[in-house]
Design an enzyme around this catalytic site. Structure first.
Site, PDB file in Angstrom:
ATOM      1  CG  HIS A  51      -2.146  -0.783   1.103  1.00  0.00           C
ATOM      2  ND1 HIS A  51      -2.985  -1.022   2.163  1.00  0.00           N
ATOM      3  CD2 HIS A  51      -2.692  -1.447   0.047  1.00  0.00           C
ATOM      4  CE1 HIS A  51      -3.990  -1.799   1.775  1.00  0.00           C
ATOM      5  NE2 HIS A  51      -3.823  -2.066   0.495  1.00  0.00           N
ATOM      6  CB  ALA A 243       1.041   2.133   7.739  1.00  0.00           C
ATOM      7  CG  HIS A 244      -1.674  -0.765   5.567  1.00  0.00           C
ATOM      8  ND1 HIS A 244      -2.566  -0.008   4.837  1.00  0.00           N
ATOM      9  CD2 HIS A 244      -1.759  -0.308   6.843  1.00  0.00           C
ATOM     10  CE1 HIS A 244      -3.166   0.859   5.621  1.00  0.00           C
ATOM     11  NE2 HIS A 244      -2.697   0.699   6.846  1.00  0.00           N
ATOM     12  CD  GLN A 245       4.497  -3.406   6.749  1.00  0.00           C
ATOM     13  OE1 GLN A 245       4.280  -3.951   7.834  1.00  0.00           O
ATOM     14  NE2 GLN A 245       4.488  -2.107   6.607  1.00  0.00           N
TER      15      GLN A 245
END
Length: 309
Positions: A51, A243-245
């Site tokens: 993201h 911030a999103h994996q």
């Protein structure tokens, strides 16, 4: 039951007999854990989604007394103007993040000590927008590289490596959403707008007619965002964040295309389940918190079924 005192470092081998083991180290560390455990499926550590995020900001010196960038509910304003939800489903959402002074300093372009100080003094009246992109490319890769010098080898493995390239389509989605972000900030009455590009360029506004302001903002977005960012110019000119994996042990129907099956169980080890964002088949496009909670609930039901006699 005897207590044993050990001086210095000591390696202790522990064997745990368990019918089910759940790995949930996140999309960055679950793949190395599975690799260290002997799994060899080629999709472990691949298809990483992030993201990718770009920033735009607006300075509001005349905001009413008591109205600051750090008050109010976080992530409460969302724009889908560049999300493409009605067509491909791949685009970027515009959101309002909550930045504390440390995060604000980290995303502010550095030009000089004086400029940085002035930016921090404007912190309370500066609003940021973020363009969160649902990545559609091939995805990235995460792996652990062992230290060649065994004497220096760290416990548990070597250094973590992450490789990720923004696709051309995702780049355009980010640029489009960031341009919209600048226009939104200007329309809200910002006296100054800009992005997190390292050149620190910004546009001063004030006193123009609405049509003139819109034309100036469009021109700034076209020249600054389009040419002096990841859309052009040299490398590392624009700050990107994540911030999103997700997706590095993706779920699927076959071991030839995925790392775990639809129940979350690894293809190679019976009773070994993965329950974190790494099992996402693709990027969610929104904050993955509720999605990973839902997936964890489904996987827990699968585990209960697995444990039934």
């Amino acid at each position: 039951d005897e207590e044993v005192e050990v001086e210095g470092e000591a390696e202790v081998e522990v064997e745990v007999a368990a019918k089910v083991v759940v790995a949930a180290c996140g999309a960055l560390w679950t793949p190395p854990l599975l690799r260290r455990s002997g799994l060899r499926n080629k999709h472990i550590g691949r298809h990483l989604r992030l993201h990718p995020v770009m920033f735009s900001w607006g300075y509001f010196p005349d905001a009413p007394h008591g109205m600051t960038s750090y008050r109010g509910a976080i992530m409460s304003c969302v724009s889908r103007v560049a999300a493409n939800w009605g067509s491909s489903g791949y685009g970027a959402l515009l959101m309002v993040p909550a930045l504390h002074p440390g995060a604000f300093a980290a995303v502010s372009p550095w030009r000089s000590g004086r400029d940085s100080k002035d930016a921090m003094l404007r912190f309370s009246k500066t609003a940021y927008l973020i363009a969160i992109t649902r990545d559609s490319g091939e995805g990235g890769r995460v792996w652990e590289e062992e230290d060649k010098d065994k004497k220096k080898k760290k416990k548990g493995g070597g250094d973590l490596h992450i490789s990720y390239k923004v696709s051309a389509a995702d780049r355009e989605h980010m640029l489009t959403a960031t341009s919209y972000g600048l226009r939104i900030l200007a329309a809200a009455g910002a006296a100054k707008i800009g992005t997190a590009n390292l050149d620190g360029a910004s546009l001063h506004l004030g006193g123009e007619a609405e049509e003139e302001r819109e034309e100036r903002v469009r021109g700034f977005a076209k020249s600054h965002v389009g040419q002096r960012s990841i859309g052009g110019g040299g490398p590392n000119e624009t700050l990107l964040a994540s911030a999103h994996q997700m997706g590095s042990c993706r779920m699927g129907r076959r071991p030839t295309s995925s790392a775990v099956d639809p129940s979350g169980e690894t293809w190679e080890a019976n009773g070994l389940f993965v329950a974190d964002t790494s099992v996402f088949p693709t990027a969610s496009g929104v904050n993955p918190m509720v999605t990973v909670q839902s997936i964890a609930l489904c996987i827990s039901q699968s585990i209960l079924h697995f444990l039934q006699p």
